[in-house]
Design an enzyme around this catalytic site. Structure first.
Site, PDB file in Angstrom:
ATOM      1  N   HIS A  25      -8.248 -29.584   5.085  1.00  0.00           N
ATOM      2  CA  HIS A  25      -6.863 -29.806   4.482  1.00  0.00           C
ATOM      3  C   HIS A  25      -6.135 -30.631   5.580  1.00  0.00           C
ATOM      4  CE1 HIS A  25      -8.670 -26.284   2.613  1.00  0.00           C
ATOM      5  NE2 HIS A  25      -8.002 -26.728   1.597  1.00  0.00           N
ATOM      6  N   GLU A  76       2.071  -1.455   0.416  1.00  0.00           N
ATOM      7  CA  GLU A  76       0.701  -1.000   0.816  1.00  0.00           C
ATOM      8  C   GLU A  76       0.063  -2.325   1.227  1.00  0.00           C
ATOM      9  OE1 GLU A  76       1.728  -0.359  -2.235  1.00  0.00           O
ATOM     10  OE2 GLU A  76       2.006   1.805  -2.113  1.00  0.00           O
ATOM     11  N   SER A 109       3.482  14.291   1.452  1.00  0.00           N
ATOM     12  CA  SER A 109       2.415  14.767   0.446  1.00  0.00           C
ATOM     13  C   SER A 109       1.401  14.534   1.067  1.00  0.00           C
ATOM     14  CB  SER A 109       2.397  13.871  -0.726  1.00  0.00           C
ATOM     15  OG  SER A 109       3.377  13.882  -1.463  1.00  0.00           O
ATOM     16  N   GLN A 148      -2.062   8.061 -10.580  1.00  0.00           N
ATOM     17  CA  GLN A 148      -2.097   8.339  -9.224  1.00  0.00           C
ATOM     18  C   GLN A 148      -3.417   8.788  -8.612  1.00  0.00           C
ATOM     19  OE1 GLN A 148       1.329   8.727  -8.154  1.00  0.00           O
ATOM     20  NE2 GLN A 148       1.351   7.576 -10.313  1.00  0.00           N
TER      21      GLN A 148
END
Lengths: 618, 618
Positions: A28, A366, A345, A427
């Site tokens: 490139h 994430e 959790s 989930q």
């Protein structure tokens, strides 16, 4: 700074880009040429502090090529610095050359293996976070970004987090050359479009109208170096450039992305670059040796050893795994925990309480979390990445690239499988084993009880390279005494006799279903072997093969989709298997419900195992 | 609008949320309560146009709950509208109830299956794009967003594209209740932080200081309805709310995410909600029947049939697949192509040239591309999603959710495998088969030559549900005549005799290596069977089983990592296999190089096949 000298160096670098990509007939060059002045000013204009003979010096600044396809420019810079010969440049993209099409770890100065666009800034956040909060180093991290890749959302995750953590030591440089591979970007040449966005994300923003003018570039880079020392905001430079700059055939023209010059065109292009001294050498300043630097261990390993947990009551593997990590943090001062806003959790809030200096909240992003982990790993830390197993799919591309970056990341995916229950399919991690098994040099572990989760979490930390550990939401009874040991590549045969008709191979929650089935079948006079296959990659070939010889059939049972999971792992482990291998796995769309209802619906519960065994044995 | 009536309705809706989540002892009441007024005003304040008896009416506005955990609010709204009974509400999250923990297709008014955060806006872009450019409907798409999920980068991909396509018919509503599941969001209660970002992305932005004040809400919603008709910009509403609003125990308090009231707390909470008429009914306005609406077919299926391509020269499967899609576009007027800024590489620029009205540039933002496809599919279109196989990993979570949305998306992944060559590992799809095989109800195809690629591309369009088609960069010689037919679930036995010692099973580029090995082995007097396994899911059990009976061993050869790929697909297809199944697959870190060098390095070329066969046959 001697601008004339930089201009000569820029000619040399353009020459290197043109001869290397022409030799490769691939690569490139146009995307490399647009950023020549930006990078020449950074490297050789007295801005960058980097000791070429000590690349691992924690005081070094870091440069990440997020637009990894500009690797010919990267190699040319190190050639101009005297670290790559012209002969080596001419091996670009050849099989035995470390100068790959996109930066790889085979080139010693690669800071980040990029090439999947929109990943460099997240890695840069990790590197800058490390310098500021862990190494306490004055190192500054620069990230070269393409304007096309600014369409990737991961950049905005990174921008937001960099603002949140006040990463004044992070500098993004957007090379706005206007053209993507197939035409204009969404913003075209609108520099302010990019600048407005960076500003809205709280970044100190600088516009360079002409990204080929050394005076403009140096003025901004110097201002940032002055201000970053005292400020609290990351900096974004938005620079207007021309794709293919310096080669009239290419400059600001469409349809030349990733295309090469023929011999005659190369001659013309080199004439356009003009005359320069091929023996010219660019000097990169070294970091000051006296700059403050405290090691991580000085700060945060004075904690008392956490007490050994009490697992006498049914406990979740997710809790025990988090406790295992906290235990490991007390002895591993380079262990750092990242959480995607689910720590209450997953119980990784325990890590936050015990070692607040080594816990970083990544919020619900994430992709960036894995990018940060990759950056931390590149600086020698051991990052634990924690979220629901299902949501690790969000970072699949970053995880994919981490395998090539030879990272040492520990992925903890909790709430896996349909046993999650009422929250429903969104989930439930049901493809996570397939995702991680398909990664090179990656260990995949799934504990079935609290003791094995506690130990395997610590094993994961000690195991070199990337590791995935899968846990669940449901509490499970204990299977093991606290002094049991768990090897990577091992398994535990929980039920075993010479009368075994069939072997049931399970991991995680399904081990308990297999044990229930064992009890029921025993009452009916049928003996089965039960294996807890806690190590899915590597896998315990020996025990599996023995079972395939000693019993009539194997049944795998998994709370995961059939493909890429435990069933296929076992089949691949036994290419010569002479007995049938049956697979019970999740194969209908799951839904909200009670864990036991869902295990029954998917036919991966004790009743389904009993039924299958009796079909075989009858 | 009668505000007092809306206030009564809000009480009814709060009541429904509280009794349903209390009955379930599970769910997200606090996240539901913060958006009660926002949604009550939208649904019952004369804003939304939706015919409850004709949910598929293309004139209907659409509401997407991107914060899918607020499903109790969604169900309560349809209960207030008379479409869900109180008895049904009390089945929330039970196994047989369509009222799942997050919206699923089992509930008839679900517009998007959400629950993985940060996906709703992208789906909304697809729905709005469809209304504006394909259905030419006045329908407006509203997306309810949580403030925590604004950390997900996919939102910014969606914002950028909505601006680019001037989606004046798209309205985002950010419910800024300040609290994520484990504490404050990055922005806390700073409404302007969210507003500045939306504005920087070119959205018309409105701030509602008190998102529980019907006057403020209606004033903004009405202004948008007036302005959106004439404007060119999407609208973002940023509303300040309180999590748990109306229940003093919860309101604006941390640590109550996803938690429930006990019986006594429920009684107190219902007292706080206050008295209201349980027979109250909310009225949703219907769309005007006279609004303009043209079907897609009126616009863009007048094209002449493309000529049948000439494949007499070696052609790439990527080109032939794109030509197959263009061919299908001439007869399927609901077929729409999405490209992630690589159309000049993938050849989907052919679709743009032939059917510009049904080609949409998605730029380099794969997550949003799949979100848009999900939205288009929900409105009855057949979206083709095209990029490099490797970069589909970027959208793994969106692909995962699409399987539950029962979409009809055709994923075209090109440049797969190490045969890509010089660009190196970052561009090589080596886990894509594993990714797509692990999806429910998904077809996976891999053609080996231009003819099969051309036909299978068209087969993919006609096959119901999600399909993945994998192609490569290298030109390959023809294997088939143009009139050959290719069934889903089929295979082609290319070499076959009664003397076959071993069967080699390949797909894509490795079929050609298998054929070269066949020739070489034949010269050495060893006959092998060669199967082109172009359909990887479903798979041709019969042919594979026959080969396992008629030959001494099976060898799979794939340009993909071993796990979840062709080897494991074949093993899973043959649970009773009595002969060994060997797998040749990519198992070393690939790099830049020539395709043949890389095939040799990974031991998936003809020489590796010959070697393996001779180990078996010797």
């Amino acid at each position: 700074m001697d601008i004339a000298h930089l201009e000569q160096l820029a000619k040399l670098i353009r020459y290197f880009i043109l001869i290397s990509t022409s030799a490769a007939q691939s690569g490139h060059p146009t995307s490399s040429l647009s950023a020549v002045e930006l990078m020449t000013a950074l490297y050789f204009g007295g801005i960058l502090k980097f000791d070429l003979d000590q690349p691992d010096n924690p005081h070094n600044d870091r440069v990440i090529f997020s637009k990894g396809h500009a690797s010919p420019l990267m190699y040319a810079l190190y050639a101009a610095a005297g670290k790559v010969s012209q002969a080596e440049l001419l091996t670009l993209r050849q099989f035995d050359s470390p100068l790959e099409g996109h930066p790889s770890m085979r080139f010693p100065y690669t800071e980040a293996t990029t090439g999947s666009l929109g990943q460099g800034l997240g890695i840069g956040v990790g590197v800058a976070l490390n310098a500021k909060y862990l190494d306490h180093s004055p190192s500054i991290t620069y990230v070269l970004l393409g304007d096309s890749e600014m369409a990737e959302g991961a950049n905005y995750e990174a921008m937001e987090l960099a603002h949140h953590y006040q990463l004044n030591n992070l500098v993004g440089i957007i090379d706005v050359n206007r053209l993507g591979q197939r035409g204009e970007t969404m913003a075209g040449e609108d520099l302010l479009w990019h600048a407005r966005k960076a500003k809205a994300f709280g970044w100190q923003t600088f516009v360079i109208e002409d990204g080929h003018d050394f005076n403009q570039i140096l003025s901004v880079l110097e201002e940032i170096r002055r201000s970053t020392i005292h400020g609290v905001r990351p900096s974004m430079i938005v620079a207007g450039t021309k794709k293919g700059r310096g080669v009239s055939l290419w400059e600001d023209q469409e349809n030349w992305h990733s295309k090469q010059l023929n011999e005659q065109q190369l001659a013309t292009a080199l004439q356009e670059v003009g005359a320069f001294d091929k023996n010219l050498k660019g000097i990169i300043s070294s970091p000051e040796k006296s700059s403050p630097f405290t090691t991580l261990s000085a700060d945060s390993s004075h904690q008392a050893q956490p007490a050994t947990p009490d697992y006498s009551q049914p406990t979740t593997t997710k809790l025990a795994a988090a406790q295992g990590v906290v235990k490991a943090m007390s002895t591993h001062d380079r262990l750092v925990v990242l959480d995607a806003e689910v720590s209450n959790s997953t119980h990784f809030d325990l890590a936050q309480k015990a070692f607040p200096d080594r816990f970083f909240e990544m919020f619900i992003a994430e992709q960036n979390m894995v990018g940060v982990a990759t950056g931390l790993s590149s600086r020698g830390k051991i990052p634990v990445v924690s979220t629901f197993a299902a949501f690790l799919t969000r970072a699949h591309d970053q995880i994919r690239m981490s395998q090539y970056a030879e990272t040492n990341i520990k992925f903890f995916g909790s709430y896996a499988g349909v046993s999650l229950g009422k929250d429903g399919f969104s989930q439930m991690g049901l493809e996570d084993i397939a995702l991680f098994r398909s990664m090179l040099n990656t260990t995949v572990l799934q504990p079935a009880d609290a003791v094995s989760a506690y130990h395997l979490a610590q094993t994961a930390i000690n195991q070199p390279g990337n590791v995935y550990l899968r846990t669940v939401r449901e509490p499970t009874p204990l299977l093991y005494e606290l002094d049991e040991t768990f090897e990577v590549g091992g398994s535990k045969t929980l039920k075993h006799s010479s009368a075994d008709k069939v072997t049931v191979i399970a991991a995680g929650i399904t081990v308990h279903e297999a044990l229930k089935a064992y009890g029921e079948l025993l009452r009916q006079g049928i003996s089965i072997r039960v294996i807890d296959l806690y190590s899915l990659k590597p896998i315990d070939h020996h025990t599996l093969e023995r079972a395939s010889i000693e019993t009539q059939a194997l049944i795998t049972v998994e709370d995961h989709f059939p493909e890429g999971g435990i069933g296929e792992a076992v089949r691949s482990a036994l290419p010569y298997c002479q007995v049938p291998i049956y697979s019970l796995a999740v194969s209908k769309t799951p839904r909200s419900g009670l864990p036991q209802e869902l295990l029954a619906y998917e036919e991966i519960d004790a009743a389904a195992i009993v039924k299958k065994v009796k079909e075989i044995v009858r």
